[in-house]
Design a protein around this motif. Structure first.
Motif, PDB file in Angstrom:
ATOM      1  N   LEU A 231       0.822  -1.208   0.000  1.00 61.49           N
ATOM      2  CA  LEU A 231       0.000   0.000   0.000  1.00 61.49           C
ATOM      3  C   LEU A 231       0.858   1.261   0.000  1.00 61.49           C
ATOM      4  O   LEU A 231       0.536   2.253  -0.661  1.00 61.49           O
ATOM      5  CB  LEU A 231      -0.938   0.000   1.207  1.00 61.49           C
ATOM      6  CG  LEU A 231      -1.946  -1.154   1.281  1.00 61.49           C
ATOM      7  CD1 LEU A 231      -2.810  -1.015   2.537  1.00 61.49           C
ATOM      8  CD2 LEU A 231      -2.810  -1.217   0.043  1.00 61.49           C
ATOM      9  N   THR A 291      -6.809   0.069  -0.512  1.00 66.26           N
ATOM     10  CA  THR A 291      -6.952  -1.377  -0.362  1.00 66.26           C
ATOM     11  C   THR A 291      -8.115  -1.906  -1.186  1.00 66.26           C
ATOM     12  O   THR A 291      -8.005  -2.953  -1.847  1.00 66.26           O
ATOM     13  CB  THR A 291      -7.161  -1.746   1.120  1.00 66.26           C
ATOM     14  OG1 THR A 291      -6.115  -1.157   1.901  1.00 66.26           O
ATOM     15  CG2 THR A 291      -7.126  -3.252   1.306  1.00 66.26           C
ATOM     16  N   LEU A 316      -5.480  -8.720   3.892  1.00 66.41           N
ATOM     17  CA  LEU A 316      -5.621  -7.552   3.026  1.00 66.41           C
ATOM     18  C   LEU A 316      -6.098  -6.323   3.787  1.00 66.41           C
ATOM     19  O   LEU A 316      -5.479  -5.260   3.719  1.00 66.41           O
ATOM     20  CB  LEU A 316      -6.574  -7.860   1.866  1.00 66.41           C
ATOM     21  CG  LEU A 316      -6.643  -6.726   0.824  1.00 66.41           C
ATOM     22  CD1 LEU A 316      -5.316  -6.590   0.081  1.00 66.41           C
ATOM     23  CD2 LEU A 316      -7.780  -6.953  -0.167  1.00 66.41           C
ATOM     24  N   TYR A 317      -7.185  -6.441   4.513  1.00 69.50           N
ATOM     25  CA  TYR A 317      -7.732  -5.274   5.200  1.00 69.50           C
ATOM     26  C   TYR A 317      -7.211  -5.098   6.615  1.00 69.50           C
ATOM     27  O   TYR A 317      -7.306  -4.011   7.180  1.00 69.50           O
ATOM     28  CB  TYR A 317      -9.264  -5.331   5.187  1.00 69.50           C
ATOM     29  CG  TYR A 317      -9.834  -4.967   3.831  1.00 69.50           C
ATOM     30  CD1 TYR A 317      -9.985  -3.641   3.453  1.00 69.50           C
ATOM     31  CD2 TYR A 317     -10.185  -5.954   2.915  1.00 69.50           C
ATOM     32  CE1 TYR A 317     -10.475  -3.298   2.200  1.00 69.50           C
ATOM     33  CE2 TYR A 317     -10.682  -5.625   1.660  1.00 69.50           C
ATOM     34  CZ  TYR A 317     -10.830  -4.297   1.305  1.00 69.50           C
ATOM     35  OH  TYR A 317     -11.302  -3.952   0.060  1.00 69.50           O
ATOM     36  N   SER A 320      -4.191  -2.252   6.713  1.00 66.02           N
ATOM     37  CA  SER A 320      -4.561  -0.836   6.788  1.00 66.02           C
ATOM     38  C   SER A 320      -5.308  -0.520   8.079  1.00 66.02           C
ATOM     39  O   SER A 320      -5.165   0.563   8.655  1.00 66.02           O
ATOM     40  CB  SER A 320      -5.423  -0.450   5.582  1.00 66.02           C
ATOM     41  OG  SER A 320      -6.608  -1.226   5.531  1.00 66.02           O
TER      42      SER A 320
END
Length: 388
Positions: A231, A291, A316-317, A320
């Motif tokens: 990211l 994302t 993935l989440y 963040s």
């Protein structure tokens, strides 16, 4: 004949009552309870009780259990002092693994095969691993260590020790849900490592230390740190599509996408996505937007280029989300561990004491030797002056 290395996938090695995964339908079950139901209604402390005791607690049982966790939060002062002798750029997972196994030197590990002592060790580890991680972050940042606050929940206390600021109720609840989601996931690499070590009769601290070592790898718990690096590199949501397309075209992996077990959306990722959305709205940070752009681009490109359906996994989440909780990216995997220790310790107890997995069942997989044979009696040893 050489065998295909499949990493023990689909090989059944033991029974468990702790958790189950339905990869086809995206279901994760803790002791019979759907993870989505637990994140809506439970707390991390209650979920830990469920994992360790195979039932939800009564109010009295939960209050007593929470107090046991609170009472066990403090780590030995000598260990905190020793942290100051470490290099401040040391890998947080190396630090965590070392200090977890070092705890056994302060507590009774002679009862490695006594069930009550293992239960006490589980309480100790679940309570102290957050203190270890938060203390390390304070030490390496040249800040004073924040002592545990008995008035705060497990989630709220950790965030307070980490950043030196009590979280508001919404932030505390978001992190509490994160801990529930990461608490167990059947026989993943780190849990299998813990159970394998436990099967030898080793004590709880050694088994959990082995699990931390397994979790540190980039293909397991280290993946969420790699997601945050991704990211940072992408920088804006507008850059995501081209970045993802180039990676997939070059045969490179998109971290946080795809899972070895789930064939649909990882149920943990569903919850984390909404938590990340909520926190991004609260903080104004761009990380959810980036994302989500990565997710959409990866799904599109994998279908277009390779004809494959792919979905986000838990990493993935969470990357963040943790960053918006003011957690440094290199602590992402230790944060994973402070939750997963609940599952690891539950599995160690099951491995040692459950009838379905008696403590005498030492793990000893069979390997297929594919090396050379020089003859029926093996290779003939030659002295060093005759070797070419």
């Amino acid at each position: 004949m050489e065998t295909k290395n499949i990493g023990l996938r689909d090989i059944e090695v033991a029974d468990t009552k702790i958790s189950d995964i339905d990869g086809e339908h995206g279901k994760l079950i803790y002791r019979g309870y759907d993870i989505l139901d637990l994140t809506k209604n439970s707390t991390f402390e209650e979920t830990v009780y469920l994992l360790l005791n195979d039932k939800l607690p009564t109010k009295t049982e939960l209050d007593e259990f929470k107090q046991r966790l609170i009472d066990a939060r403090d780590m030995p002062r000598q260990m905190q002092s020793n942290m100051r002798n470490w290099k401040k750029n040391a890998d947080p997972m190396v630090m965590m693994q070392a200090f977890v196994v070092a705890l056994s030197g302060y507590y009774d590990d002679k009862g490695a095969n006594d069930q009550e002592i293992n239960y006490q060790s589980a309480i100790s580890l679940i309570s102290k691993t957050p203190t270890i991680v938060a203390s390390w972050e304070r030490v390496r940042s040249s800040k004073d260590i924040v002592d545990p606050d008995p008035r705060l929940s497990h989630a709220g206390n950790f965030l307070n020790m980490l950043v030196g600021e009590k979280p508001d109720a919404e932030t505390e609840r978001i992190f509490d849900i994160c801990l529930i989601l990461h608490a167990d996931h059947t026989f993943n690499a780190s849990t299998f490592a813990a159970r394998e070590v436990a099967s030898t009769g080793a004590h709880m601290y050694s088994a959990v230390s082995a699990a931390i070592g397994a979790l540190s790898g980039p293909l397991h718990g280290g993946a969420n740190y790699e997601v945050m690096k991704m990211l940072f590199e992408i920088k804006t949501a507008d850059n995501a599509a081209d970045w993802v397309k180039e990676r997939i075209t070059n045969g490179q992996k998109i971290m946080g996408m795809g899972h070895a077990v789930y064939r649909t959306y990882d149920p943990r990722a569903q919850v984390l996505k909404e938590l990340s959305r909520k926190l991004a709205k609260k903080t104004g940070a761009p990380w959810f937007e980036i994302t989500q752009a990565v997710e959409e681009a990866t799904i599109h490109e994998m279908k277009k280029q390779k004809g494959i359906d792919i979905y986000p996994n838990v990493d993935l989440y969470s990357a963040s989300l943790y960053y918006m909780l003011k957690i440094p990216p290199d602590l992402n995997t230790p944060i994973f561990a402070i939750s997963r220790v609940a599952g690891w310790t539950s599995h160690v107890i099951e491995e040692k004491f459950a009838q379905a997995a008696p403590k005498t069942a030492l793990y000893r997989p069979k390997a297929v030797y594919v090396g050379k044979y020089c003859g029926p009696q093996g290779c003939e040893y030659q002295s060093i002056d005759l070797r070419k």
